[in-house]
Design a protein around this motif. Sequence first.
Motif, short mmCIF file in Angstrom:
data_model
loop_
_atom_site.label_atom_id
_atom_site.label_comp_id
_atom_site.label_asym_id
_atom_site.label_seq_id
_atom_site.Cartn_x
_atom_site.Cartn_y
_atom_site.Cartn_z
N ASN A 1 0.75 -1.36 -0.13
CA ASN A 1 0.10 -0.13 0.16
C ASN A 1 0.35 1.02 -0.12
N GLY A 2 1.06 1.89 -1.24
CA GLY A 2 1.15 3.19 -1.22
C GLY A 2 0.50 4.43 -0.93
N SER B 1 -7.07 -5.13 5.52
CA SER B 1 -7.61 -4.40 6.58
C SER B 1 -8.30 -3.03 5.82
N LEU B 2 -9.85 -3.60 6.20
CA LEU B 2 -10.47 -1.87 5.59
C LEU B 2 -9.49 -0.62 5.98
N THR B 3 -9.12 -0.41 7.40
CA THR B 3 -8.48 0.95 7.56
C THR B 3 -7.31 1.39 6.02
N VAL C 1 -13.08 5.07 7.71
CA VAL C 1 -12.61 4.03 7.58
C VAL C 1 -13.86 4.04 5.97
N ALA C 2 -13.51 2.46 5.31
CA ALA C 2 -14.34 2.29 3.98
C ALA C 2 -15.47 0.67 4.78
N SER D 1 -3.07 -4.20 0.13
CA SER D 1 -3.30 -2.41 -0.88
C SER D 1 -4.40 -1.67 -0.20
N GLY D 2 -4.56 -0.67 -0.87
CA GLY D 2 -5.60 0.67 0.02
C GLY D 2 -4.89 1.77 -1.42
N GLY D 3 -5.80 2.60 -0.25
CA GLY D 3 -6.10 4.41 -0.68
C GLY D 3 -6.54 4.77 0.35
N THR D 4 -6.63 6.29 -0.56
CA THR D 4 -7.36 7.13 0.38
C THR D 4 -8.34 7.78 -1.19
#
Length: 653
Positions: free
Chosen positions: A264-265, A312-314, A322-323, A289-292
């Motif tokens: 997750n970048g 993690s949803l966080t 949080v999603a 992975s994730g993102g804002t």
Amino acid sequence: MKKSIFKILNVVAFSLVTLTLTNCGSEDPIIQVEPVSDIIARLNSGIMEGNLDESYTLNSSTVYSLTSSFIIESGATLTIPAGTNIQAVNGGTSVYIAVLKGGKIDIQGTESSPVYMSSASGNAGDWGGLTICGDATTTAGVDAEAEVGGFIYGGTNDADDSGSINYLIIKGTGAQINADSQYNGVSLYAVGSGTSISNVAVIDGSDDGIEFFGGTVSATNLFLENNEDDSIDWTEGWNGTVNNAYISHTIAGFSTVFEGDKDNGNPKFNNITAISTVGGTALQFKKESGGTITGLSLTGYDVSIDMKDGGSLTNVIIDGEVANPLLSYTNTPNVTASDFTWVNSNVSIPTSVLQGAVNDTVTLDASVSYQLNSSYIVQSGGELIIPAGTKIEARDGGTGVYIAVLKGGKIDIQGTADNPVVFSSSEGNPGDWGGLTICGDATTSAGVNAEAEVGGFIYGGTNDADSSGSITYLVIKGTGAQINADSQYNGISFYAVGSGTTLENISVIDGADDGVEFFGGTVSASNIYLENNEDDSVDWTEGWNGTVTNTYISHTVAGFSTAFEGDKDNGNPKFVNLTAISSVGGTALQFKKTSGGTITNIWLEGYDKNIDMKDDGPLTNVIIDGVAASTSAEYKTGTKVDVSAWSWKNAGL
């Protein structure tokens, strides 16, 4: 003397050379490199193929034929002026444009004259698209090898500059390399933040629209239409930003709107609108992975958030929170198709397709056959008016298809006995779709601004006289889609709906869960017909204390739960004229915890058990015809509700 001429692609230097072998006794072969002037000559004649190792500017008045790979080598820049048209032959993976690490591309389109790259037919998978390799960081390491072309990418310069792209339309890409790999519309391998990307449309690609493999590059104003895998894909720790994207899906079977993978970048996405007429999954995150995301509007997707590998949803922050996979994110869009007038799009969503958000007053037309494709949400301050005789056919899309009225919104269903309003899936099978949910501002034991078990909607306040509108003569069928092991949509769910709301002449047939359920609130109803709903016909909880006059319940399919289920605190709701008839046994009236109610004029017929105090609550909480309920009474002393004149109850089905 024999002479043989052949071409070799040097994999290391990506240089196109011509070898001439001359057999003259013991003489060694003489190697002659194809002059760059030959590549330039081809470009001057409108043919794009080979390796460009010096800078060149195309001519916008020439239609260029991309007949093979065209590779811009390190140190060279290809400049493409506004209005240039590049037509790729249908050559699959052998036809593409690539910018190697150290090379540059400068696409100078304008709003009135974009640059256009497409195969002749523009069909998905015709050619390989545009690939750019940079020197920025990627978790794949320095000098990694791309899955397409074997190109080398990745370094340590996050500010690396691979050029500029402005107003580019690219179509028909995504040629298949092997079972696991395809070209994308635009592939960005470790491209650095010094690169400028804005106003890019990728249409009808058979793989991703745009994919980021590490790097730091950002992009603005993306239009992504009917790309068959992911519209925006990223991996290898990409941490750039996308500002303003409009994504549409009208062809079934695509993968996702977003797919994030691996480390997750925390890339950022501002103002993202995605619309589907064919359901599907919106945002998928693999591994960690994730993102804002800020300013997200999703319409038409069956699944909003999919943490594919249990990450993690966080890791995923949407509008500061949080999603939440329970939320549809059907918000008012900040980006619309009208913001991309320079794109030649063939997709339009007809007004007969109901999806998205109702922010003002929307009045339907009874002469139109409407399709409820996904969530259709009346926002606070909005009003949905549905005239008599209107029919809405819900897509068999499960939990992704429903109508909701949020707290502060209103619905006005204006059916008549001769022309009721009808909501149903095409087959009307239980669980086909999610039904109708209304959220109000009345009191509930769940408190102020509670969160609903369906949709994550907010409900509950202090205004018991609150009005969410009016429902008169509504027939609804095939609802009750399953959310999870514990929750399902009902035919109609009333969350803290106030007494200012009118509910009259409502029929709920063949729902997979409850017919109607009241979650607190003070709303009352009259003339309710409930047939073969598989859980409870009338369910209430959280202290609801309204009145229902004239209720007729029919059970002819075995396995349902109850005719009535009351739960939690006893708000003492009232029922005047209740008839419930079963031909398959079962339980009639069930009261959990300390729930209860007052029932006047009751007729129960055909149930194995008439009264069930599930948690041993006091029978005195249940008053039937003036006395405490009895577990042994037959309750056939009242007068049946006469529904012979209720011809509207199953009209239009």
